[in-house]
Every structure is written in C-alpha cells, then in structure tokens.
Design a protein around this motif. Structure first.
Motif, PDB file in Angstrom:
ATOM      1  N   SER A  61       0.860  -1.178   0.000  1.00  0.00           N
ATOM      2  CA  SER A  61       0.000   0.000   0.000  1.00  0.00           C
ATOM      3  C   SER A  61       0.896   1.228   0.000  1.00  0.00           C
ATOM      4  O   SER A  61       1.959   1.219   0.629  1.00  0.00           O
ATOM      5  N   VAL A  62       0.480   2.282  -0.685  1.00  0.00           N
ATOM      6  CA  VAL A  62       1.252   3.524  -0.690  1.00  0.00           C
ATOM      7  C   VAL A  62       0.374   4.651  -0.162  1.00  0.00           C
ATOM      8  O   VAL A  62      -0.729   4.891  -0.659  1.00  0.00           O
ATOM      9  N   ASP A  63       0.899   5.315   0.859  1.00  0.00           N
ATOM     10  CA  ASP A  63       0.206   6.406   1.538  1.00  0.00           C
ATOM     11  C   ASP A  63       0.565   7.720   0.839  1.00  0.00           C
ATOM     12  O   ASP A  63       1.625   8.295   1.079  1.00  0.00           O
ATOM     13  N   THR A  64      -0.313   8.173  -0.054  1.00  0.00           N
ATOM     14  CA  THR A  64      -0.044   9.399  -0.820  1.00  0.00           C
ATOM     15  C   THR A  64      -1.345  10.063  -1.212  1.00  0.00           C
ATOM     16  O   THR A  64      -2.393   9.403  -1.311  1.00  0.00           O
ATOM     17  N   ARG A  65      -1.276  11.376  -1.469  1.00  0.00           N
ATOM     18  CA  ARG A  65      -2.441  12.114  -1.950  1.00  0.00           C
ATOM     19  C   ARG A  65      -2.173  12.760  -3.303  1.00  0.00           C
ATOM     20  O   ARG A  65      -2.962  13.597  -3.751  1.00  0.00           O
ATOM     21  N   ARG A  66      -1.086  12.389  -3.967  1.00  0.00           N
ATOM     22  CA  ARG A  66      -0.700  12.991  -5.239  1.00  0.00           C
ATOM     23  C   ARG A  66      -0.829  11.973  -6.377  1.00  0.00           C
ATOM     24  O   ARG A  66      -0.230  10.898  -6.319  1.00  0.00           O
ATOM     25  N   PRO A  67      -1.571  12.305  -7.441  1.00  0.00           N
ATOM     26  CA  PRO A  67      -1.809  11.342  -8.515  1.00  0.00           C
ATOM     27  C   PRO A  67      -0.539  10.870  -9.214  1.00  0.00           C
ATOM     28  O   PRO A  67      -0.457   9.716  -9.629  1.00  0.00           O
ATOM     29  N   ALA A  68       0.480  11.735  -9.360  1.00  0.00           N
ATOM     30  CA  ALA A  68       1.720  11.298 -10.007  1.00  0.00           C
ATOM     31  C   ALA A  68       2.405  10.217  -9.187  1.00  0.00           C
ATOM     32  O   ALA A  68       2.958   9.259  -9.743  1.00  0.00           O
ATOM     33  N   VAL A  69       2.341  10.354  -7.866  1.00  0.00           N
ATOM     34  CA  VAL A  69       2.937   9.336  -6.995  1.00  0.00           C
ATOM     35  C   VAL A  69       2.090   8.064  -7.023  1.00  0.00           C
ATOM     36  O   VAL A  69       2.620   6.944  -7.062  1.00  0.00           O
ATOM     37  N   MET A  70       0.781   8.214  -7.017  1.00  0.00           N
ATOM     38  CA  MET A  70      -0.104   7.054  -7.116  1.00  0.00           C
ATOM     39  C   MET A  70       0.219   6.222  -8.352  1.00  0.00           C
ATOM     40  O   MET A  70       0.417   5.006  -8.282  1.00  0.00           O
ATOM     41  N   GLU A  71       0.264   6.912  -9.493  1.00  0.00           N
ATOM     42  CA  GLU A  71       0.476   6.208 -10.759  1.00  0.00           C
ATOM     43  C   GLU A  71       1.846   5.549 -10.810  1.00  0.00           C
ATOM     44  O   GLU A  71       1.974   4.380 -11.203  1.00  0.00           O
ATOM     45  N   ALA A  72       2.890   6.273 -10.403  1.00  0.00           N
ATOM     46  CA  ALA A  72       4.239   5.710 -10.434  1.00  0.00           C
ATOM     47  C   ALA A  72       4.372   4.549  -9.466  1.00  0.00           C
ATOM     48  O   ALA A  72       5.045   3.553  -9.765  1.00  0.00           O
ATOM     49  N   ALA A  73       3.744   4.657  -8.301  1.00  0.00           N
ATOM     50  CA  ALA A  73       3.827   3.577  -7.320  1.00  0.00           C
ATOM     51  C   ALA A  73       3.135   2.316  -7.816  1.00  0.00           C
ATOM     52  O   ALA A  73       3.655   1.199  -7.668  1.00  0.00           O
ATOM     53  N   LEU A  74       1.976   2.481  -8.423  1.00  0.00           N
ATOM     54  CA  LEU A  74       1.271   1.313  -8.965  1.00  0.00           C
ATOM     55  C   LEU A  74       2.062   0.676 -10.096  1.00  0.00           C
ATOM     56  O   LEU A  74       2.139  -0.550 -10.213  1.00  0.00           O
ATOM     57  N   ASP A  75       2.682   1.499 -10.945  1.00  0.00           N
ATOM     58  CA  ASP A  75       3.514   0.978 -12.022  1.00  0.00           C
ATOM     59  C   ASP A  75       4.724   0.224 -11.476  1.00  0.00           C
ATOM     60  O   ASP A  75       5.214  -0.728 -12.103  1.00  0.00           O
ATOM     61  N   ALA A  76       5.210   0.655 -10.292  1.00  0.00           N
ATOM     62  CA  ALA A  76       6.395   0.028  -9.696  1.00  0.00           C
ATOM     63  C   ALA A  76       6.074  -1.226  -8.902  1.00  0.00           C
ATOM     64  O   ALA A  76       6.993  -1.918  -8.449  1.00  0.00           O
ATOM     65  N   GLY A  77       4.772  -1.538  -8.722  1.00  0.00           N
ATOM     66  CA  GLY A  77       4.418  -2.780  -8.049  1.00  0.00           C
ATOM     67  C   GLY A  77       3.518  -2.647  -6.847  1.00  0.00           C
ATOM     68  O   GLY A  77       3.218  -3.648  -6.176  1.00  0.00           O
ATOM     69  N   ALA A  78       3.051  -1.431  -6.528  1.00  0.00           N
ATOM     70  CA  ALA A  78       2.111  -1.256  -5.417  1.00  0.00           C
ATOM     71  C   ALA A  78       0.728  -1.784  -5.814  1.00  0.00           C
ATOM     72  O   ALA A  78       0.414  -1.913  -7.003  1.00  0.00           O
ATOM     73  N   HIS A  79      -0.095  -2.059  -4.780  1.00  0.00           N
ATOM     74  CA  HIS A  79      -1.407  -2.657  -5.034  1.00  0.00           C
ATOM     75  C   HIS A  79      -2.573  -1.823  -4.518  1.00  0.00           C
ATOM     76  O   HIS A  79      -3.691  -1.937  -5.022  1.00  0.00           O
ATOM     77  N   ILE A  80      -2.345  -1.026  -3.484  1.00  0.00           N
ATOM     78  CA  ILE A  80      -3.399  -0.228  -2.852  1.00  0.00           C
ATOM     79  C   ILE A  80      -2.899   1.204  -2.717  1.00  0.00           C
ATOM     80  O   ILE A  80      -1.729   1.431  -2.395  1.00  0.00           O
ATOM     81  N   ILE A  81      -3.795   2.164  -2.927  1.00  0.00           N
ATOM     82  CA  ILE A  81      -3.490   3.559  -2.632  1.00  0.00           C
ATOM     83  C   ILE A  81      -4.244   3.955  -1.360  1.00  0.00           C
ATOM     84  O   ILE A  81      -5.459   3.739  -1.246  1.00  0.00           O
ATOM     85  N   ASN A  82      -3.506   4.513  -0.417  1.00  0.00           N
ATOM     86  CA  ASN A  82      -4.046   4.918   0.877  1.00  0.00           C
ATOM     87  C   ASN A  82      -3.969   6.444   0.944  1.00  0.00           C
ATOM     88  O   ASN A  82      -2.905   7.006   1.202  1.00  0.00           O
ATOM     89  N   ASP A  83      -5.109   7.117   0.693  1.00  0.00           N
ATOM     90  CA  ASP A  83      -5.109   8.577   0.539  1.00  0.00           C
ATOM     91  C   ASP A  83      -5.759   9.246   1.751  1.00  0.00           C
ATOM     92  O   ASP A  83      -6.974   9.135   1.961  1.00  0.00           O
ATOM     93  N   VAL A  84      -4.941   9.974   2.510  1.00  0.00           N
ATOM     94  CA  VAL A  84      -5.459  10.655   3.699  1.00  0.00           C
ATOM     95  C   VAL A  84      -6.413  11.788   3.352  1.00  0.00           C
ATOM     96  O   VAL A  84      -7.144  12.283   4.221  1.00  0.00           O
ATOM     97  N   SER A  85      -6.447  12.213   2.096  1.00  0.00           N
ATOM     98  CA  SER A  85      -7.371  13.263   1.679  1.00  0.00           C
ATOM     99  C   SER A  85      -8.626  12.698   1.023  1.00  0.00           C
ATOM    100  O   SER A  85      -9.479  13.467   0.557  1.00  0.00           O
ATOM    101  N   ALA A  86      -8.748  11.376   0.972  1.00  0.00           N
ATOM    102  CA  ALA A  86      -9.909  10.723   0.344  1.00  0.00           C
ATOM    103  C   ALA A  86     -10.098  11.177  -1.097  1.00  0.00           C
ATOM    104  O   ALA A  86     -11.212  11.409  -1.562  1.00  0.00           O
ATOM    105  N   LEU A  87      -8.978  11.303  -1.832  1.00  0.00           N
ATOM    106  CA  LEU A  87      -8.965  11.680  -3.253  1.00  0.00           C
ATOM    107  C   LEU A  87      -9.501  13.093  -3.489  1.00  0.00           C
ATOM    108  O   LEU A  87     -10.001  13.411  -4.568  1.00  0.00           O
TER     109      LEU A  87
END
Length: 371
Positions: A177-203
């Motif tokens: 899981s990656v704890d981020t609220r920025r779409p560029a980080v979300m996308e790069a993390a998922l491309d690198a092998g992450a499975h869940i996005i954990n967004d403290v701002s609820a998108l």
C-alpha cells in the motif's frame, strides 16, 4: 427538517449461541452483535434513539417513516455484509479476520520514526522483511508526513522516497500500500508494483485523483480528514463526531463510486488524530462498529498516536506500545478488517491470541444447550 438514520451496534456477544441465535456476524468477521441503537438525527441533532435486538430489527424498520426506511434497511444489510477477499498481486487479503498493515515511513519528519529509513534502502528492506516475516499482510509505504504542522512535501521528493521502497518491497513479493495524496505518486507507485493507494485526503487533494483511481481499477483507502488543501487538520468542529464522520465518509464513498471506482475497491478509515481532539478520538474508537453500516471494509490507524501520549503522562511516540496494542484490540473487537501499525510482531501476537479466544467461544460447550 432533514432526518437522517443510523444503525449502531451497541451490544456484543462472544458467539451467536450465547444469545440463542439473536445476533448477527458483523461484517462477515469474528465479532457478533445482538443489540443495536437506531438513531434519528434532525438538522444535525440526535432526535431519537431506540434500542432493539437483531430479531426485533425487522419490526423496528417497518415502523420507520418512509423517507428514512430505505436507508435504514441498506445499513442493516451492510452490517452483516460479507466482504470478499482482495487480490493483491500473488497475495490474497482475506477480510474475515483482522489483518495487519505494517508501516514503512521513508520521510525525514514523521512523528514516530522519521528519518530512520530515508536514504537507507538496506535498513528499509530489513524492516519491511521483518514485518512480513512477523505476519504483516501488507506494507504501507509513506513518503510525506501528515502530522499536525508538517510542511507539504514536493512531489519530486515524494517520488524519490517512495518508488525505491515500492521496488524493493515488490521484489520481496510483498503486498504493498502507498500512503499518498498525489496522482503522479499514485500512478508511479502502482507501475512500480504497489497494489493499494491509501489517501489521507480521500482523493480530494488533486481533482485528477478520482479519474486516475477509476482507471487503475485497484483498491483505495478513503480517510476522513476535516481540512482541505495542505492542512487536513483544519475545520475540526463537530455536532456529533461519530455521526458527522459517518456522513462525511458516506459522501466520500459515493463520490468515488460516481467517478467510476468500483464499490468493492473502497476501504474507509475514520482518520484517528486528523482534526480531532482527544475526546473526539475516544468517541470514534468507541463507535467504530457503526461504520460497518457503510458497507465497506474498515481501516484503523491509531498506532503510536498522540491520544496515547495524552492518556499516559505524555509518553513519547516510541514508548506507546501498550496504548497502541489497546487501540488495536479495540479495533479487533469492533470488527475492523485492517490495522495500520508500527509494532507488527506485538500486534500480530495480540491478534492471534484474540482470534484463539474467538474461535474457542464458537465451540464453548458451556454455551451449547443440552439435547
């Protein structure tokens, strides 16, 4: 007047047979509820509260006014909803018992372990490996501190911190899981092998996040935080914190669904410590079972938080293990599916003992009526 309805589990039992079957299995887990408060709110204030058993619920629902009856029936169905396992790469995350999410902070300023794993990939690898070996179901990687007063992190810095950690955790075969609220980080993390996005701002932090997560078709955690922009702790005034957070999370869930995010991919987090006083946090912990009425798996992140220090002579963050375990146990007793923690071995041990007690209660001969 605008009326709203809530169904809060308030009475619990070790097994359904101890109440002669007058109980429901809460959210498909290992917690059983047999008594419920039906709460009506009008214009933000509680107007009525009625206690009923599970067997008396149908009669109580039938007596409700038409404008709130449908919502009440949806909540009642959601309280006993069985959540399907989540597939995270080669790993399957079952939601019929509490699962442990281990924290890996790659930041210089997190309140608990800031800097310990930043620019030290070998230390980060060792920590992630130890958490997985101890029984963590997944690793939650964060590259920005969201403690009160923390400065916002530049997107480029966050990427430089997070992506190497995702890559070495992915190389271990970890669920990530990656704890981020920025779409560029979300996308790069998922491309690198992450499975869940954990967004403290609820998108909400970036308007592009909703469309991105809908396109990625992966699980996302939506957390309650009252503030917007860089200060998620602002606007911390509530009429009734539990019911206000419930309404806020329902809106966040519906907003995500309307944007195209599959409902089965949404996990909700009440946001302990984000724009909440000690009294607010305690109230939320005590009302956690209410949030199952939203029909989504729940995540609790209370590990080492300031509320523990406030209740224990201001113990520093690295001396809050006992309080962290106590809050994790409260989450387990409330049927929470995911526990985000710093101290994985100790929390896994507590979970395993808790599960042993739950399993034993289901087969306790003393609760079985004679033939």
């Amino acid at each position: 007047m605008t009326a709203q309805i809530y169904i809060q589990p308030v009475g619990f039992t070790a097994s359904p047979q101890s109440e002669l079957g007058d109980a429901i299995r809460l959210a498909g887990g290992m917690v059983y509820a047999h008594r419920f408060a039906i709460i009506t709110r009008e214009d933000g204030r509680v107007a009525d509260r009625v206690l009923v058993s599970s067997q008396g619920m149908e009669r109580a629902l039938s007596a409700l006014p038409a404008d709130i009856a449908a919502d009440a029936r949806d909540q009642w169905a959601a309280l006993s909803k069985v959540h399907s396992p989540i597939q995270l790469g080669e790993r399957t995350l079952r939601l019929d018992q509490p699962q442990i999410m281990g924290i890996l902070n790659v930041t210089p300023d997190s309140f608990s372990d800031g800097g310990e794993f930043l620019d030290r990939p070998e230390a980060g690898k060792a920590h992630a490996s130890a958490m997985l070996e101890a029984g963590a179901a997944l690793v939650d990687i964060g590259g920005e501190s969201t403690r009160p007063g923390a400065a916002a992190t530049w997107e480029g810095d966050e990427l430089e911190r997070v992506i190497p950690a995702v890559e070495y955790c992915a190389a271990m075969g970890a669920a990530i899981s990656v704890d981020t609220r920025r779409p560029a980080v979300m996308e790069a993390a998922l491309d690198a092998g992450a499975h869940i996005i954990n967004d403290v701002s609820a998108l909400r932090h970036d308007p592009r996040s909703l469309a991105l997560m809908a396109a990625q078709d992966c699980p996302v955690v939506l957390m309650h935080a009252p503030g917007e922009g860089d200060n998620l702790h602002a606007n911390d005034s509530y009429d009734n914190v539990a019911l206000d957070v419930f309404d806020w999370l329902r809106t966040a869930r519906d907003r995500a669904i309307e944007a195209g995010i599959a409902r089965e991919h949404i996990i909700l987090d009440p946001g302990i410590g984000f724009g909440k006083s000690l009294a607010d946090n305690l109230a939320l912990i005590n009302t956690l079972p209410l949030f199952h009425a939203l029909g989504q798996p729940l995540l609790l992140g209370a590990s080492r938080k300031r509320m523990i220090g406030a209740l224990s002579n201001e113990a520093p963050a690295d001396q809050r293990l006992g309080g962290s375990i106590a809050l994790a146990m409260a989450g387990m007793n409330a049927g929470v599916q995911l526990l985000r923690v710093h101290d994985v071995p100790q929390t896994v041990q507590a979970r395993n003992v808790w599960r042993g007690l739950r399993d034993a209660a289901l087969t306790d001969f003393a609760m079985t009526a004679p033939d």
